[in-house]
Design a protein around this motif. Sequence first.
Motif, PDB file in Angstrom:
ATOM      1  N   UNK A 156       0.791  -1.236   0.000  1.00 40.29           N
ATOM      2  CA  UNK A 156       0.000   0.000   0.000  1.00 40.29           C
ATOM      3  C   UNK A 156       0.823   1.286   0.000  1.00 40.29           C
ATOM      4  N   UNK A 157       2.119   1.211   0.151  1.00 41.75           N
ATOM      5  CA  UNK A 157       2.909   2.418   0.345  1.00 41.75           C
ATOM      6  C   UNK A 157       2.850   3.379  -0.841  1.00 41.75           C
ATOM      7  N   UNK A 158       2.674   2.858  -2.042  1.00 46.33           N
ATOM      8  CA  UNK A 158       2.628   3.746  -3.212  1.00 46.33           C
ATOM      9  C   UNK A 158       1.339   4.562  -3.249  1.00 46.33           C
ATOM     10  N   UNK A 159       0.330   4.128  -2.484  1.00 44.67           N
ATOM     11  CA  UNK A 159      -0.922   4.877  -2.375  1.00 44.67           C
ATOM     12  C   UNK A 159      -0.899   5.827  -1.178  1.00 44.67           C
ATOM     13  N   UNK A 160       0.206   5.834  -0.423  1.00 49.97           N
ATOM     14  CA  UNK A 160       0.354   6.798   0.661  1.00 49.97           C
ATOM     15  C   UNK A 160       0.326   6.244   2.069  1.00 49.97           C
ATOM     16  N   UNK A 161      -0.070   5.008   2.252  1.00 52.31           N
ATOM     17  CA  UNK A 161      -0.117   4.405   3.586  1.00 52.31           C
ATOM     18  C   UNK A 161       0.851   3.230   3.626  1.00 52.31           C
ATOM     19  N   UNK A 162       1.789   3.285   4.529  1.00 50.16           N
ATOM     20  CA  UNK A 162       2.742   2.180   4.645  1.00 50.16           C
ATOM     21  C   UNK A 162       2.174   1.080   5.541  1.00 50.16           C
ATOM     22  N   UNK A 163       2.273  -0.151   5.042  1.00 52.59           N
ATOM     23  CA  UNK A 163       1.865  -1.334   5.798  1.00 52.59           C
ATOM     24  C   UNK A 163       2.951  -2.404   5.649  1.00 52.59           C
ATOM     25  N   UNK A 164       4.146  -2.137   6.179  1.00 52.11           N
ATOM     26  CA  UNK A 164       5.257  -3.070   5.998  1.00 52.11           C
ATOM     27  C   UNK A 164       5.040  -4.368   6.780  1.00 52.11           C
ATOM     28  N   UNK A 165       5.378  -5.472   6.128  1.00 53.55           N
ATOM     29  CA  UNK A 165       5.279  -6.785   6.755  1.00 53.55           C
ATOM     30  C   UNK A 165       6.522  -7.585   6.392  1.00 53.55           C
ATOM     31  N   UNK A 166       7.067  -8.307   7.375  1.00 56.07           N
ATOM     32  CA  UNK A 166       8.194  -9.206   7.133  1.00 56.07           C
ATOM     33  C   UNK A 166       7.713 -10.639   7.349  1.00 56.07           C
ATOM     34  N   UNK A 167       8.091 -11.529   6.442  1.00 52.62           N
ATOM     35  CA  UNK A 167       7.671 -12.927   6.463  1.00 52.62           C
ATOM     36  C   UNK A 167       8.907 -13.815   6.558  1.00 52.62           C
ATOM     37  N   UNK A 168       9.052 -14.550   7.648  1.00 46.55           N
ATOM     38  CA  UNK A 168      10.140 -15.504   7.814  1.00 46.55           C
ATOM     39  C   UNK A 168       9.548 -16.905   7.780  1.00 46.55           C
ATOM     40  N   UNK A 169      10.168 -17.778   7.000  1.00 52.77           N
ATOM     41  CA  UNK A 169       9.709 -19.158   6.824  1.00 52.77           C
ATOM     42  C   UNK A 169       8.218 -19.237   6.485  1.00 52.77           C
TER      43      UNK A 169
END
Length: 163
Positions: free
Chosen positions: A62-75
């Motif tokens: 979503x960051x390109x639309x102005x709202x950052x929703x960062x998520x990290x995925x391990x395994x």
Amino acid sequence: MSVLPLVFYPDARLSEVCAPVNDEDLRRLIADMFDTMYAAPGRGLAGPQVGVMKRLFVMDCTWKEGTRTPMAFLNPEIITQSETVESLEEGCLSIPNLMVPVIRPTGITVRWTDELGRAHERDFDSFEARCIQHEMDHLAGRVTLDHLSETARTEILQGYTSP
């Protein structure tokens, strides 16, 4: 934090299956991967795309639309997927300026661990589901071109020059 160098097709690391993440503290690497993804600018980035052959990726749809929703995925692992599929063109930071049609399920359920060691399980659909499946392909040693027939791959790569 810093921007990491990207790995570009046809680098052999993009065809390798990644090893599981163990009990390592990867928060610095994950922060650097987010910096790299945002600078590229992309919406997802997997370990092999920065030369890290571990089962992890970062995503922010979503960051390109102005709202950052960062998520990290391990395994991460996909535990269910919809029967409904859709073909859309996908781009890839490791194969810049080349769009490839890829058929994928429109919905998935994913189980993963985050950078703090917390376990998650969640349903994703639409673009998020597609992005996750794209990044998980990288962890399995696949790129978008691997979804094409040999003939289609040869055609689409005619005249393509990797950075």
